[in-house]
Design a protein around this motif. Structure first.
Motif, PDB file in Angstrom:
ATOM      1  N   TYR A   1      -6.528  20.759 -61.536  1.00  0.00           N
ATOM      2  CA  TYR A   1      -6.396  20.347 -60.143  1.00  0.00           C
ATOM      3  C   TYR A   1      -6.459  18.823 -59.993  1.00  0.00           C
ATOM      4  N   ARG A   2      -5.619  18.282 -59.135  1.00  0.00           N
ATOM      5  CA  ARG A   2      -5.599  16.850 -58.832  1.00  0.00           C
ATOM      6  C   ARG A   2      -5.971  16.638 -57.369  1.00  0.00           C
ATOM      7  N   ALA A   3      -7.058  15.942 -57.166  1.00  0.00           N
ATOM      8  CA  ALA A   3      -7.551  15.667 -55.812  1.00  0.00           C
ATOM      9  C   ALA A   3      -6.616  14.712 -55.086  1.00  0.00           C
ATOM     10  N   ARG A   4      -6.634  14.834 -53.768  1.00  0.00           N
ATOM     11  CA  ARG A   4      -5.877  13.925 -52.904  1.00  0.00           C
ATOM     12  C   ARG A   4      -6.871  13.104 -52.098  1.00  0.00           C
ATOM     13  N   GLY A   5      -7.088  11.895 -52.502  1.00  0.00           N
ATOM     14  CA  GLY A   5      -7.982  11.013 -51.770  1.00  0.00           C
ATOM     15  C   GLY A   5      -9.378  10.964 -52.338  1.00  0.00           C
TER      16      GLY A   5
ATOM     17  N   ALA B   1     -11.772  13.764 -54.207  1.00  0.00           N
ATOM     18  CA  ALA B   1     -12.071  13.445 -55.601  1.00  0.00           C
ATOM     19  C   ALA B   1     -13.573  13.580 -55.871  1.00  0.00           C
ATOM     20  N   ALA B   2     -14.393  13.112 -54.955  1.00  0.00           N
ATOM     21  CA  ALA B   2     -15.841  13.240 -55.105  1.00  0.00           C
ATOM     22  C   ALA B   2     -16.263  14.710 -55.058  1.00  0.00           C
ATOM     23  N   ASP B   3     -15.655  15.472 -54.164  1.00  0.00           N
ATOM     24  CA  ASP B   3     -15.970  16.902 -54.073  1.00  0.00           C
ATOM     25  C   ASP B   3     -15.551  17.652 -55.332  1.00  0.00           C
ATOM     26  N   VAL B   4     -14.383  17.317 -55.872  1.00  0.00           N
ATOM     27  CA  VAL B   4     -13.914  17.963 -57.098  1.00  0.00           C
ATOM     28  C   VAL B   4     -14.871  17.647 -58.250  1.00  0.00           C
ATOM     29  N   GLU B   5     -15.325  16.422 -58.341  1.00  0.00           N
ATOM     30  CA  GLU B   5     -16.268  16.076 -59.410  1.00  0.00           C
ATOM     31  C   GLU B   5     -17.573  16.856 -59.279  1.00  0.00           C
ATOM     32  N   ARG B   6     -18.057  17.009 -58.048  1.00  0.00           N
ATOM     33  CA  ARG B   6     -19.284  17.810 -57.855  1.00  0.00           C
ATOM     34  C   ARG B   6     -19.032  19.264 -58.239  1.00  0.00           C
ATOM     35  N   ALA B   7     -17.861  19.789 -57.869  1.00  0.00           N
ATOM     36  CA  ALA B   7     -17.522  21.167 -58.222  1.00  0.00           C
ATOM     37  C   ALA B   7     -17.399  21.319 -59.736  1.00  0.00           C
TER      38      ALA B   7
ATOM     39  N   ALA C   1      -1.777  28.832 -56.381  1.00  0.00           N
ATOM     40  CA  ALA C   1      -2.402  27.536 -56.644  1.00  0.00           C
ATOM     41  C   ALA C   1      -3.541  27.238 -55.669  1.00  0.00           C
ATOM     42  N   LEU C   2      -4.522  26.554 -56.171  1.00  0.00           N
ATOM     43  CA  LEU C   2      -5.596  26.015 -55.350  1.00  0.00           C
ATOM     44  C   LEU C   2      -4.983  24.977 -54.418  1.00  0.00           C
ATOM     45  N   VAL C   3      -5.327  25.016 -53.122  1.00  0.00           N
ATOM     46  CA  VAL C   3      -4.724  24.079 -52.174  1.00  0.00           C
ATOM     47  C   VAL C   3      -5.678  22.960 -51.748  1.00  0.00           C
ATOM     48  N   HIS C   4      -6.986  23.187 -51.883  1.00  0.00           N
ATOM     49  CA  HIS C   4      -7.959  22.185 -51.439  1.00  0.00           C
ATOM     50  C   HIS C   4      -9.326  22.530 -52.023  1.00  0.00           C
ATOM     51  N   VAL C   5     -10.108  21.513 -52.321  1.00  0.00           N
ATOM     52  CA  VAL C   5     -11.496  21.678 -52.751  1.00  0.00           C
ATOM     53  C   VAL C   5     -12.351  20.850 -51.811  1.00  0.00           C
ATOM     54  N   ALA C   6     -13.382  21.478 -51.248  1.00  0.00           N
ATOM     55  CA  ALA C   6     -14.259  20.764 -50.323  1.00  0.00           C
ATOM     56  C   ALA C   6     -15.700  21.216 -50.530  1.00  0.00           C
ATOM     57  N   VAL C   7     -16.600  20.262 -50.621  1.00  0.00           N
ATOM     58  CA  VAL C   7     -18.029  20.574 -50.628  1.00  0.00           C
ATOM     59  C   VAL C   7     -18.489  20.478 -49.181  1.00  0.00           C
ATOM     60  N   VAL C   8     -19.008  21.606 -48.675  1.00  0.00           N
ATOM     61  CA  VAL C   8     -19.366  21.672 -47.255  1.00  0.00           C
ATOM     62  C   VAL C   8     -20.838  22.054 -47.082  1.00  0.00           C
ATOM     63  N   PRO C   9     -21.506  21.432 -46.129  1.00  0.00           N
ATOM     64  CA  PRO C   9     -22.900  21.768 -45.855  1.00  0.00           C
ATOM     65  C   PRO C   9     -22.994  23.066 -45.059  1.00  0.00           C
ATOM     66  N   VAL C  10     -24.024  23.839 -45.339  1.00  0.00           N
ATOM     67  CA  VAL C  10     -24.290  25.078 -44.620  1.00  0.00           C
ATOM     68  C   VAL C  10     -25.704  24.968 -44.061  1.00  0.00           C
ATOM     69  N   PRO C  11     -25.859  25.133 -42.744  1.00  0.00           N
ATOM     70  CA  PRO C  11     -27.194  24.998 -42.153  1.00  0.00           C
ATOM     71  C   PRO C  11     -28.137  26.127 -42.581  1.00  0.00           C
ATOM     72  N   ALA C  12     -29.414  25.855 -42.497  1.00  0.00           N
ATOM     73  CA  ALA C  12     -30.426  26.864 -42.810  1.00  0.00           C
ATOM     74  C   ALA C  12     -30.329  28.019 -41.824  1.00  0.00           C
ATOM     75  N   SER C  13     -30.742  29.178 -42.289  1.00  0.00           N
ATOM     76  CA  SER C  13     -30.854  30.347 -41.419  1.00  0.00           C
ATOM     77  C   SER C  13     -32.241  30.940 -41.624  1.00  0.00           C
ATOM     78  N   THR C  14     -32.505  32.046 -40.978  1.00  0.00           N
ATOM     79  CA  THR C  14     -33.796  32.703 -41.171  1.00  0.00           C
ATOM     80  C   THR C  14     -33.902  33.326 -42.561  1.00  0.00           C
TER      81      THR C  14
ATOM     82  N   HIS D   1     -27.928  24.571 -47.596  1.00  0.00           N
ATOM     83  CA  HIS D   1     -27.357  24.420 -48.927  1.00  0.00           C
ATOM     84  C   HIS D   1     -25.912  23.946 -48.787  1.00  0.00           C
ATOM     85  N   GLU D   2     -25.196  23.883 -49.912  1.00  0.00           N
ATOM     86  CA  GLU D   2     -23.805  23.452 -49.885  1.00  0.00           C
ATOM     87  C   GLU D   2     -22.928  24.435 -50.639  1.00  0.00           C
ATOM     88  N   HIS D   3     -21.677  24.532 -50.180  1.00  0.00           N
ATOM     89  CA  HIS D   3     -20.668  25.335 -50.860  1.00  0.00           C
ATOM     90  C   HIS D   3     -19.636  24.415 -51.502  1.00  0.00           C
ATOM     91  N   ALA D   4     -19.328  24.652 -52.750  1.00  0.00           N
ATOM     92  CA  ALA D   4     -18.178  24.022 -53.406  1.00  0.00           C
ATOM     93  C   ALA D   4     -17.037  25.016 -53.180  1.00  0.00           C
TER      94      ALA D   4
END
Length: 186
Positions: free
Chosen positions: A13-17, A21-27, A109-122, A127-130
């Motif tokens: 996969y090749r990141a765009r921007g 790129a930072a999210d792909v490296e974390r993943a 093909a993979l179209v996008h990779v994003a690290v996203v924050p997920v708020p706490a629940s009960t 946490h975060e999702h790659a």
């Protein structure tokens, strides 16, 4: 179809921007953890998702996510033993929309990779999702059925979908789908 395990997807996969790129490296940093990289008990773990498209009308399907309080795409966590990201996205897509004809579009093909924050629940801490994102198509948009009344679904144009979501990373996914839909119309 080629394999869709994260190691295969992220290896080519090749990141765009810079943000992606930072999210792909974390993943990619999760890859050494094997199946454990899908473990939802860890602060950062893989999820797989998809923006569902109806190529004939150039519309996209958004779902209201109660926990995120946002209009987003379908997807989620792998079940125990699942390691193929596309299979996770397809399963989640069917579960959340009732659409049984979903297929990778225009390919797997993979179209996008994003690290996203997920708020706490009960039930779990913040946490975060790659998130490994695909496009899935249906030929039967009228067959859509939400999995529950709190998670309505809406077919929108690409422009309407961009306006509806509040998440910048998801707008990027919508834009990528819009470009592919536009190419198809030419």
């Amino acid at each position: 179809m080629r394999g869709t395990r994260p190691v295969e997807l992220l290896g080519e996969y090749r990141a765009r921007g810079a943000v992606e790129a930072a999210d792909v490296e974390r993943a990619r940093g999760l890859l050494g953890r094997g199946a454990d990289a899908w473990d939802r008990g860890t602060p950062l773990h893989f999820t797989a998702s998809a923006l569902i498209v109806h190529p004939e009308s150039s519309r996209v399907l958004l779902r209201w996510h109660v926990r995120q309080q946002a209009w987003l795409h379908v997807g989620g966590h792998g079940d125990p033993g699942e390691t193929e990201a596309l299979a996770v996205a397809l399963r989640e897509g069917v579960e959340e929309t009732g659409l049984t004809d979903l297929a990778p579009w225009p390919d797997a093909a993979l179209v996008h990779v994003a690290v996203v924050p997920v708020p706490a629940s009960t039930r779990e801490p913040a946490h975060e999702h790659a998130d490994l994102r695909f496009l899935l198509a249906t030929g039967r948009p009228d067959a859509v059925r939400p999995e529950n009344p709190q998670s309505p679904l809406e077919w929108l144009t690409v422009a309407q979908a961009r306006e509806r979501t509040t998440e910048a990373n998801f707008r990027e996914t919508i834009d990528r789908a819009g470009s592919l839909l536009e190419e198809r119309r030419r």
